[in-house]
Write a protein that holds these residues in place. Structure first.
Motif, mmCIF file in Angstrom:
data_model
loop_
_atom_site.group_PDB
_atom_site.id
_atom_site.type_symbol
_atom_site.label_atom_id
_atom_site.label_comp_id
_atom_site.label_asym_id
_atom_site.label_seq_id
_atom_site.Cartn_x
_atom_site.Cartn_y
_atom_site.Cartn_z
ATOM 1 N N GLN A 120 9.033 17.698 -0.095
ATOM 2 C CA GLN A 120 9.702 16.470 -0.139
ATOM 3 C C GLN A 120 10.612 16.367 -1.502
ATOM 4 O OE1 GLN A 120 7.310 12.808 0.420
ATOM 5 N NE2 GLN A 120 8.667 11.902 1.740
ATOM 6 N N LYS A 125 13.607 11.557 -0.680
ATOM 7 C CA LYS A 125 14.068 11.957 0.486
ATOM 8 C C LYS A 125 12.873 12.474 1.363
ATOM 9 C CE LYS A 125 18.158 12.972 -1.089
ATOM 10 N NZ LYS A 125 19.317 11.963 -0.492
ATOM 11 N N GLY A 126 13.173 12.748 2.776
ATOM 12 C CA GLY A 126 12.222 13.135 3.638
ATOM 13 C C GLY A 126 11.565 14.333 3.739
ATOM 14 N N LEU A 127 10.835 14.620 4.673
ATOM 15 C CA LEU A 127 10.087 15.791 4.513
ATOM 16 C C LEU A 127 10.742 17.263 5.235
ATOM 17 C CD1 LEU A 127 6.928 14.075 6.168
ATOM 18 C CD2 LEU A 127 7.008 14.566 3.692
ATOM 19 N N HIS A 145 3.500 10.541 11.779
ATOM 20 C CA HIS A 145 2.959 10.544 10.346
ATOM 21 C C HIS A 145 3.110 9.079 9.505
ATOM 22 C CE1 HIS A 145 1.708 14.828 10.981
ATOM 23 N NE2 HIS A 145 2.911 15.250 11.411
ATOM 24 N N PHE A 204 10.995 17.657 11.369
ATOM 25 C CA PHE A 204 10.748 16.378 11.123
ATOM 26 C C PHE A 204 11.838 15.616 11.388
ATOM 27 C CE2 PHE A 204 6.543 16.472 9.019
ATOM 28 C CZ PHE A 204 6.548 17.681 8.346
ATOM 29 N N LYS A 244 -0.525 12.708 18.327
ATOM 30 C CA LYS A 244 0.195 13.452 18.994
ATOM 31 C C LYS A 244 0.430 12.652 20.060
ATOM 32 C CE LYS A 244 0.215 17.477 21.829
ATOM 33 N NZ LYS A 244 -0.543 18.420 22.658
ATOM 34 N N TYR A 293 5.204 28.727 7.588
ATOM 35 C CA TYR A 293 4.093 28.964 8.496
ATOM 36 C C TYR A 293 3.330 30.278 8.445
ATOM 37 C CZ TYR A 293 1.777 29.947 12.867
ATOM 38 O OH TYR A 293 0.957 30.302 14.085
ATOM 39 N N TYR A 352 6.605 32.625 9.583
ATOM 40 C CA TYR A 352 7.927 32.042 9.870
ATOM 41 C C TYR A 352 8.338 31.368 8.495
ATOM 42 C CZ TYR A 352 6.729 32.745 14.712
ATOM 43 O OH TYR A 352 6.504 33.571 15.752
ATOM 44 N N SER A 387 -0.395 20.210 18.205
ATOM 45 C CA SER A 387 -0.647 18.826 17.976
ATOM 46 C C SER A 387 -0.135 18.438 16.590
ATOM 47 C CB SER A 387 -2.273 18.625 17.792
ATOM 48 O OG SER A 387 -2.615 18.793 19.007
ATOM 49 N N GLY A 388 0.708 19.333 16.012
ATOM 50 C CA GLY A 388 1.338 18.590 14.675
ATOM 51 C C GLY A 388 0.229 19.004 13.459
ATOM 52 N N PHE A 389 0.878 18.445 12.163
ATOM 53 C CA PHE A 389 0.249 18.807 10.936
ATOM 54 C C PHE A 389 -0.914 17.817 10.673
ATOM 55 C CE2 PHE A 389 2.826 21.925 10.016
ATOM 56 C CZ PHE A 389 4.458 21.678 9.938
ATOM 57 N N TYR A 390 -2.208 18.319 11.005
ATOM 58 C CA TYR A 390 -3.238 17.356 11.280
ATOM 59 C C TYR A 390 -3.871 16.782 9.888
ATOM 60 C CZ TYR A 390 -7.288 15.071 13.719
ATOM 61 O OH TYR A 390 -8.042 14.171 14.318
ATOM 62 N N TYR A 394 -1.606 11.971 9.189
ATOM 63 C CA TYR A 394 -1.431 12.180 10.417
ATOM 64 C C TYR A 394 -1.887 10.779 11.452
ATOM 65 C CZ TYR A 394 -2.047 14.839 15.074
ATOM 66 O OH TYR A 394 -1.964 14.999 16.338
ATOM 67 N N TYR A 433 3.914 20.268 -0.457
ATOM 68 C CA TYR A 433 2.499 19.965 0.355
ATOM 69 C C TYR A 433 1.909 21.234 1.198
ATOM 70 C CZ TYR A 433 3.574 14.875 -0.211
ATOM 71 O OH TYR A 433 3.834 13.617 -0.941
ATOM 72 N N ILE A 490 5.018 22.374 3.028
ATOM 73 C CA ILE A 490 6.187 21.247 3.483
ATOM 74 C C ILE A 490 6.609 20.650 2.136
ATOM 75 C CG2 ILE A 490 6.695 19.101 4.517
ATOM 76 C CD1 ILE A 490 3.863 20.464 6.305
ATOM 77 N N TRP A 515 9.969 20.896 6.456
ATOM 78 C CA TRP A 515 8.968 22.136 6.878
ATOM 79 C C TRP A 515 9.487 23.603 6.060
ATOM 80 C CZ3 TRP A 515 10.333 26.584 9.703
ATOM 81 C CH2 TRP A 515 9.510 27.562 9.474
ATOM 82 N N GLY A 533 14.028 12.050 10.058
ATOM 83 C CA GLY A 533 14.629 11.682 8.762
ATOM 84 C C GLY A 533 13.605 10.527 8.346
ATOM 85 N N GLN A 551 7.666 14.436 13.919
ATOM 86 C CA GLN A 551 7.567 15.796 13.856
ATOM 87 C C GLN A 551 7.483 16.490 15.281
ATOM 88 O OE1 GLN A 551 3.853 17.365 12.818
ATOM 89 N NE2 GLN A 551 4.779 19.414 13.095
ATOM 90 N N TYR A 578 7.363 8.947 9.856
ATOM 91 C CA TYR A 578 7.972 10.291 10.255
ATOM 92 C C TYR A 578 7.398 10.920 11.790
ATOM 93 C CZ TYR A 578 9.536 10.696 5.408
ATOM 94 O OH TYR A 578 10.102 10.419 4.259
ATOM 95 N N ALA A 626 4.469 14.611 16.885
ATOM 96 C CA ALA A 626 3.265 13.743 16.080
ATOM 97 C C ALA A 626 3.937 12.632 15.259
ATOM 98 C CB ALA A 626 2.526 14.895 15.166
ATOM 99 N N TRP A 681 7.644 20.767 17.225
ATOM 100 C CA TRP A 681 7.564 21.989 16.853
ATOM 101 C C TRP A 681 8.310 22.957 17.973
ATOM 102 C CZ3 TRP A 681 3.706 18.215 17.189
ATOM 103 C CH2 TRP A 681 3.270 18.267 18.236
ATOM 104 N N TRP A 731 -3.404 16.933 5.479
ATOM 105 C CA TRP A 731 -2.432 17.038 4.316
ATOM 106 C C TRP A 731 -3.057 17.072 3.022
ATOM 107 C CZ3 TRP A 731 3.246 16.962 5.133
ATOM 108 C CH2 TRP A 731 3.546 16.715 6.489
ATOM 109 N N GLY A 732 -2.430 17.884 2.195
ATOM 110 C CA GLY A 732 -2.895 17.547 0.731
ATOM 111 C C GLY A 732 -2.119 16.564 0.028
#
Lengths: 111, 118
Positions: free
Chosen positions: B39, B43-45, A36, A102, A49, B50, B59, B103-106, A46, B95, B37, B47, A104, A93, A91, A34, A95, B108-109
């Motif tokens: 940050q 820096k970067g993100l 972002h 992610f 995908k 889950y 996890y 499909s990924g993190f669709y 987002y 976050y 997640i 995870w 960098g 990402q 970014y 994905a 899974w 975000w807050g």
């Protein structure tokens, strides 16, 4: 080990196009990712995908200027007709069974 | 529309604890996997954790395993992160994110800032 590699920075001129790259670690060529976008001082958003065959499904409200493509272990994000608001961190990402990873991030500067 | 609103951040001393919350609206919360997640400044993100729809599968990233606990209350449309034994390196914006299967993190807050400092 599942790892995503991105170049730290990229730049392109207003109105031009730019192609950002995300590289999957060895043995993970078939993984989807994905993309972002994170604008300054904001939470991530987002974009899409992107599958290993280059097919992609964009998130709600993502402009047609954003598209994705793939080649081997490389995953690309192309932004055309660059606008000032596209200046952001991008970014990738992906899974696995019990892990989310992610890259960098790439800082895109619009000149 | 989909909204995720984190709260509970703040300043805490090393070794202390904090509980983050994420209030979800605009979608059927109980139908979706969720993650936390973070940050770190500049820096970067990264995870962290889950949780499945029912909470039966969880996890953690190695960096927080044994110190952080994720949970959810589907009746309250809320996600939580209990953070214990906090360290300076836990300083970050945290976050919550809605995970669309494969499909990924669709969604975000906006994030909540946690600062660990003496």
């Amino acid at each position: 080990q599942l790892v995503l590699t991105q170049s730290p920075s990229a730049s392109a001129s207003l109105g031009a196009s730019v192609k950002l790259t995300c590289t999957l670690s060895s043995g993970h060529n078939n993984y989807a990712i994905a993309w972002h976008q994170q604008q300054p001082e904001k939470g991530p958003r987002y974009l899409m995908k992107l599958n290993s065959d280059g097919s992609h499904i964009k998130g709600d409200g993502i402009p047609d200027r954003f598209s994705g493509s793939s080649s081997g272990a490389e995953r690309y994000l192309t932004i055309s007709s660059l606008q000032s608001e596209d200046e952001a961190d991008y970014y990738c990402q992906t899974w696995g069974t019990d892990i989310w990873v992610f890259g960098g991030g790439t800082k895109l500067t619009v000149l | 529309q989909v909204q995720l609103v984190e709260s509970g951040g703040g300043m805490v001393k090393p070794g202390g604890s904090l509980r983050l919350s994420c209030a979800a609206s605009g979608f059927t919360f109980s139908d979706y996997y969720m993650s936390w997640i973070r940050q770190a400044p500049g820096k970067g993100l990264e995870w962290l954790s889950y949780i499945s729809t029912s909470g039966s599968t969880i996890y953690y990233a190695d960096s927080v395993k044994g110190r952080f606990t994720i949970s959810r209350d589907n009746a309250k449309n809320s996600l939580y992160l209990q953070m214990n034994s906090l360290r300076a390196e836990d300083t970050a914006v945290y976050y919550c994110a809605r995970d669309l299967i494969s499909s990924g993190f669709y969604s975000w807050g906006q994030g909540t800032l946690v600062t660990v400092s003496s």
